[in-house]
Design an enzyme around this catalytic site. Structure first.
Site, PDB file in Angstrom:
ATOM      1  N   ARG A  45       6.362  13.046   2.321  1.00 23.03           N
ATOM      2  CA  ARG A  45       4.935  13.184   1.948  1.00 23.03           C
ATOM      3  C   ARG A  45       4.054  13.647   3.104  1.00 23.03           C
ATOM      4  NH1 ARG A  45       3.067   8.694  -2.343  1.00 23.03           N
ATOM      5  NH2 ARG A  45       1.807  10.406  -3.081  1.00 23.03           N
ATOM      6  N   PRO A  46       4.228  14.895   3.514  1.00 23.68           N
ATOM      7  CA  PRO A  46       3.406  15.418   4.606  1.00 23.68           C
ATOM      8  C   PRO A  46       1.969  15.706   4.170  1.00 23.68           C
ATOM      9  CG  PRO A  46       4.830  17.135   3.734  1.00 23.68           C
ATOM     10  CD  PRO A  46       5.156  15.884   2.979  1.00 23.68           C
ATOM     11  N   VAL A  47       1.110  16.053   5.156  1.00 24.29           N
ATOM     12  CA  VAL A  47      -0.283  16.422   4.829  1.00 24.29           C
ATOM     13  C   VAL A  47      -0.612  17.820   5.370  1.00 24.29           C
ATOM     14  CG1 VAL A  47      -1.295  14.113   4.553  1.00 24.29           C
ATOM     15  CG2 VAL A  47      -1.102  15.105   6.841  1.00 24.29           C
ATOM     16  N   ASP A  48       0.449  18.615   5.600  1.00 24.65           N
ATOM     17  CA  ASP A  48       0.233  19.942   6.181  1.00 24.65           C
ATOM     18  C   ASP A  48      -0.708  20.806   5.343  1.00 24.65           C
ATOM     19  OD1 ASP A  48       2.454  19.742   4.380  1.00 24.65           O
ATOM     20  OD2 ASP A  48       2.990  21.811   4.871  1.00 24.65           O
ATOM     21  N   LEU A  49      -0.603  20.702   4.012  1.00 22.57           N
ATOM     22  CA  LEU A  49      -1.445  21.549   3.156  1.00 22.57           C
ATOM     23  C   LEU A  49      -2.914  21.149   3.267  1.00 22.57           C
ATOM     24  CD1 LEU A  49       0.849  21.592  -0.011  1.00 22.57           C
ATOM     25  CD2 LEU A  49       0.598  23.414   1.684  1.00 22.57           C
TER      26      LEU A  49
ATOM     27  N   ASP B  17       4.911  10.304 -11.948  1.00 21.23           N
ATOM     28  CA  ASP B  17       4.490   8.899 -11.973  1.00 21.23           C
ATOM     29  C   ASP B  17       4.951   8.156 -13.229  1.00 21.23           C
ATOM     30  OD1 ASP B  17       3.329   9.205  -9.531  1.00 21.23           O
ATOM     31  OD2 ASP B  17       1.259   9.226 -10.234  1.00 21.23           O
TER      32      ASP B  17
ATOM     33  N   LYS C 145      -6.645   4.902 -11.598  1.00 20.18           N
ATOM     34  CA  LYS C 145      -6.577   4.663 -10.153  1.00 20.18           C
ATOM     35  C   LYS C 145      -6.676   5.988  -9.387  1.00 20.18           C
ATOM     36  CE  LYS C 145      -2.506   4.293  -7.988  1.00 20.18           C
ATOM     37  NZ  LYS C 145      -2.281   5.080  -6.772  1.00 20.18           N
ATOM     38  N   ASN C 146      -5.844   6.958  -9.776  1.00 17.81           N
ATOM     39  CA  ASN C 146      -5.769   8.183  -8.985  1.00 17.81           C
ATOM     40  C   ASN C 146      -7.059   8.993  -9.034  1.00 17.81           C
ATOM     41  OD1 ASN C 146      -3.258   7.510  -8.182  1.00 17.81           O
ATOM     42  ND2 ASN C 146      -2.166   9.103  -9.332  1.00 17.81           N
TER      43      ASN C 146
ATOM     44  N   ARG D 267      -1.126  -2.816  -6.787  1.00 17.79           N
ATOM     45  CA  ARG D 267      -1.809  -1.635  -6.255  1.00 17.79           C
ATOM     46  C   ARG D 267      -2.336  -0.760  -7.398  1.00 17.79           C
ATOM     47  NH1 ARG D 267       1.454   1.992  -2.505  1.00 17.79           N
ATOM     48  NH2 ARG D 267      -0.485   3.074  -2.829  1.00 17.79           N
TER      49      ARG D 267
ATOM     50  N   ILE E 163       9.331  16.613  -7.792  1.00 21.13           N
ATOM     51  CA  ILE E 163       8.109  16.520  -6.979  1.00 21.13           C
ATOM     52  C   ILE E 163       8.370  15.804  -5.651  1.00 21.13           C
ATOM     53  CG2 ILE E 163       5.664  15.814  -6.949  1.00 21.13           C
ATOM     54  CD1 ILE E 163       6.235  17.738  -9.247  1.00 21.13           C
TER      55      ILE E 163
ATOM     56  N   CYS F 151       3.256   5.020  -0.347  1.00 24.39           N
ATOM     57  CA  CYS F 151       4.516   4.643  -0.984  1.00 24.39           C
ATOM     58  C   CYS F 151       5.703   5.213  -0.228  1.00 24.39           C
ATOM     59  CB  CYS F 151       4.556   5.223  -2.398  1.00 24.39           C
ATOM     60  SG  CYS F 151       3.726   4.239  -3.609  1.00 24.39           S
TER      61      CYS F 151
HETATM   62  C1  UD1 Z   1      -0.789  12.334  -6.130  1.00 25.96           C
HETATM   63  C2  UD1 Z   1      -0.845  10.997  -6.816  1.00 25.96           C
HETATM   64  C3  UD1 Z   1       0.552  10.455  -7.045  1.00 25.96           C
HETATM   65  C4  UD1 Z   1       1.386  11.477  -7.797  1.00 25.96           C
HETATM   66  C5  UD1 Z   1       1.343  12.837  -7.125  1.00 25.96           C
HETATM   67  C6  UD1 Z   1       2.020  13.931  -7.914  1.00 25.96           C
HETATM   68  C7  UD1 Z   1      -2.924  10.040  -6.043  1.00 25.96           C
HETATM   69  C8  UD1 Z   1      -3.582   8.967  -5.253  1.00 25.96           C
HETATM   70  N1  UD1 Z   1      -1.590  10.079  -6.001  1.00 25.96           N
HETATM   71  O1  UD1 Z   1      -0.167  12.119  -4.877  1.00 25.96           O
HETATM   72  O2  UD1 Z   1       0.456   9.235  -7.796  1.00 25.96           O
HETATM   73  O3  UD1 Z   1       2.728  11.035  -7.830  1.00 25.96           O
HETATM   74  O4  UD1 Z   1      -0.032  13.253  -6.919  1.00 25.96           O
HETATM   75  O5  UD1 Z   1       1.508  14.016  -9.192  1.00 25.96           O
HETATM   76  O6  UD1 Z   1      -3.582  10.812  -6.711  1.00 25.96           O
HETATM   77  N2  UD1 Z   1       3.063  18.062  -0.141  1.00 25.96           N
HETATM   78  C9  UD1 Z   1       3.297  18.795   0.996  1.00 25.96           C
HETATM   79  N3  UD1 Z   1       2.272  18.936   1.902  1.00 25.96           N
HETATM   80  C10 UD1 Z   1       1.059  18.374   1.706  1.00 25.96           C
HETATM   81  C11 UD1 Z   1       0.829  17.626   0.529  1.00 25.96           C
HETATM   82  C12 UD1 Z   1       1.858  17.492  -0.384  1.00 25.96           C
HETATM   83  O7  UD1 Z   1       4.374  19.308   1.203  1.00 25.96           O
HETATM   84  O8  UD1 Z   1       0.174  18.533   2.559  1.00 25.96           O
HETATM   85  C13 UD1 Z   1       4.154  17.904  -1.129  1.00 25.96           C
HETATM   86  C14 UD1 Z   1       4.565  16.434  -1.312  1.00 25.96           C
HETATM   87  O9  UD1 Z   1       5.466  16.003  -0.323  1.00 25.96           O
HETATM   88  C15 UD1 Z   1       5.171  16.460  -2.683  1.00 25.96           C
HETATM   89  C16 UD1 Z   1       4.337  17.528  -3.406  1.00 25.96           C
HETATM   90  O10 UD1 Z   1       3.677  18.277  -2.395  1.00 25.96           O
HETATM   91  O11 UD1 Z   1       6.491  16.891  -2.630  1.00 25.96           O
HETATM   92  C17 UD1 Z   1       3.288  16.983  -4.348  1.00 25.96           C
HETATM   93  O12 UD1 Z   1       2.513  16.004  -3.683  1.00 25.96           O
HETATM   94  P1  UD1 Z   1       0.969  15.789  -4.010  1.00 25.96           P
HETATM   95  O13 UD1 Z   1       0.671  16.450  -5.316  1.00 25.96           O
HETATM   96  O14 UD1 Z   1       0.178  16.163  -2.837  1.00 25.96           O
HETATM   97  O15 UD1 Z   1       0.899  14.210  -4.203  1.00 25.96           O
HETATM   98  P2  UD1 Z   1      -0.269  13.251  -3.753  1.00 25.96           P
HETATM   99  O16 UD1 Z   1      -1.578  13.917  -3.868  1.00 25.96           O
HETATM  100  O17 UD1 Z   1       0.099  12.606  -2.480  1.00 25.96           O
END
Ligand code: UD1
Length: 426
Positions: A123-127, A310, A22-23, A402, A332, A118
């Site tokens: 779960r921010p998107v700042d990065l 996961d 899926k991922n 899902r 994580i 989820c």
């Molecule tokens: C992906 C996987 C998810 C898995 C996770 C970690 C998919 C669709 N999902 O989620 O199943 O559990 O990797 O292996 O591939 N973070 C920030 N800022 C950001 C982005 C992330 O602070 O902009 C933090 C998150 O809150 C979290 C950490 O980074 O604490 C890791 O998250 P991330 O690796 O980005 O997870 P996803 O890509 O969302």
């Protein structure tokens, strides 16, 4: 609403074929936005999440041909008719946010809703946003949407991620393929799905090196071409069935299993006393436990190649009936122990202290109605149910749909007493 009825106590015997990941599929689907030629993905998992993303791509103007039940998905973004990804679609699934960068790369601008996903912490998107800005995108957040434009086009950038993020690494990699010049990603995530995405992009004519290491280099190219590419097998699905077999006992072989991607899990299961025969060349993993007790094992989730977050909920389910006390640390995500109170309803002895869960093994679990809260948490309840005495009812299994393809059929074929029924929650 559908629910699962599981009568525990039957050991599992048989073979399970692992589906496409899926991922990985979710990111591979997005590659179609980077080219006006057809992208054909094989070994596609038929899941609620991949179908959601197909719908979003259709909204953008991608022609999607993916017959129900087929594992081949044809995507053709010859012409885009919209660069807006609406809230109603992005909120259903976080990975859809990854269309933002590719849309900017292709069309010069995009408006994409901030994601939902989820319920496992902030779960921010700042990065993601920082990476796109470094590549020359002008971004503003307005009314829950990111409005982006790159009037002078995207350019390569040197990006050093402060936190290891799978999503941000993939998003930056996708976007950088069409940026002018070289992009270097430092402290990049090393998950196998990132290598899968890089391999697919390279078949499309991209120039990506270093995927699978902390430094990825992407040399931008003028245009990408179409491809036919197989989605890698799902290591999380494979790990989940391995733990189901370990929990219920029996002898199960996983076919088409990404053995090399499961190193951390295999060593934890062996520590717990489970017999595992791993054959990387044949892509099989045989899991056996015949009557022997499980030993308590502690672990900490880590970015790949560490133990995956996961699989944390599933491992906790397994540890509920192990001999001794196991300490499980989640590093994580915050708030990723929602399965703990549900497992306790089955008689597990779990105390959550911040990011740590202390699991004291009990002699046996006893069936009860439980509620799925997120994708991985819900499957941990299935694993516990397979080992519990009596009939466990797992409510709200739309979370399971899902990410797990034909879960009841796959487990049922190995002798599990598991049945899907529709109706009110119990
Ligand atoms: C992906 C996987 C998810 C898995 C996770 C970690 C998919 C669709 N999902 O989620 O199943 O559990 O990797 O292996 O591939 N973070 C920030 N800022 C950001 C982005 C992330 O602070 O902009 C933090 C998150 O809150 C979290 C950490 O980074 O604490 C890791 O998250 P991330 O690796 O980005 O997870 P996803 O890509 O969302």
């Amino acid at each position: 609403m559908d629910r699962l009825h599981i009568t525990g106590g039957t050991p599992l015997h048989g073979r399970i074929h692992v589906s496409g990941a899926k991922n990985s599929a979710l990111k591979l689907m997005v590659t179609c936005l980077l080219t006006d030629q057809p992208v054909e993905l094989t070994n596609m998992p038929n899941l609620a999440d991949t179908r959601f993303l197909a719908q979003l791509l259709e909204t953008l103007g991608v022609e999607v041909y993916w017959p129900k039940g087929s594992s081949t998905c044809h995507l053709n973004a010859a012409e885009l008719k919209s660069t807006i990804a609406p809230y109603e679609q992005v909120r259903k699934m976080r990975a859809s946010f990854n269309v933002l960068g590719p849309l900017i790369a292709r069309s010069g601008h995009a408006t994409v809703s901030l994601p939902g996903g989820c319920a496992i912490g902030a779960r921010p998107v700042d990065l993601h946003l920082k990476a796109l800005e470094a590549m020359g995108a002008d971004l503003r957040v307005e009314g829950g949407y990111v409005k982006a434009a790159a009037i002078h086009g995207l350019r390569g950038a040197h990006i050093n991620f402060s936190t290891v993020s799978v999503g941000a690494t993939e998003h930056a990699m996708l976007t950088a393929t069409l940026a002018k010049g070289e992009t270097i990603l430092e402290n990049a995530a090393r998950e196998p799905e990132i290598e899968d995405l890089a391999n697919c992009l390279n078949t499309m004519g991209a120039n990506v090196t270093g995927a699978g290491t902390p430094i990825i280099r992407i040399k931008g190219v003028e245009a990408l071409k179409g491809t036919t590419y197989p989605v890698m097998p799902d290591r999380i699905e494979a790990g989940t069935y391995a733990m189901a077999a370990a929990s219920a006992g029996g002898d199960v072989t996983l076919d088409g299993c990404p053995v090399a991607a499961l190193g951390a899990m295999i060593s934890k299961l062996r520590e717990a006393g489970v017999t595992i025969d791993a054959d990387e060349a044949a892509s099989t993993l045989r899991i056996r436990r015949n009557g022997s007790a499980l030993k308590a094992v502690s672990l900490s989730t880590q970015p790949h190649p560490g133990f995956p977050t996961d699989l944390q909920a599933q491992f906790m389910a397994l540890m509920c009936t192990a001999d001794g006390t196991s300490i499980i640390r989640e590093t994580i995500f915050e708030n990723r122990f929602m399965h703990a109170p549900e497992l306790s309803r089955l008689g597990a002895d779990i105390t959550v202290r911040g990011q740590e869960a202390v699991v004291k093994g009990v002699d046996h679990l006893t069936a009860a109605p439980v509620m799925a809260t997120d994708l991985r948490a819900s499957v941990s309840l299935v694993i516990a149910g397979l080992a519990a005495q009596g009939e466990t009812v797992v409510n709200r299994i739309y979370h399971l749909d899902r990410g797990f393809e034909r879960l009841e059929a796959k487990l049922g074929a190995c002798g599990a007493k598991i049945e899907r029924r529709s109706g009110e929650d119990e």
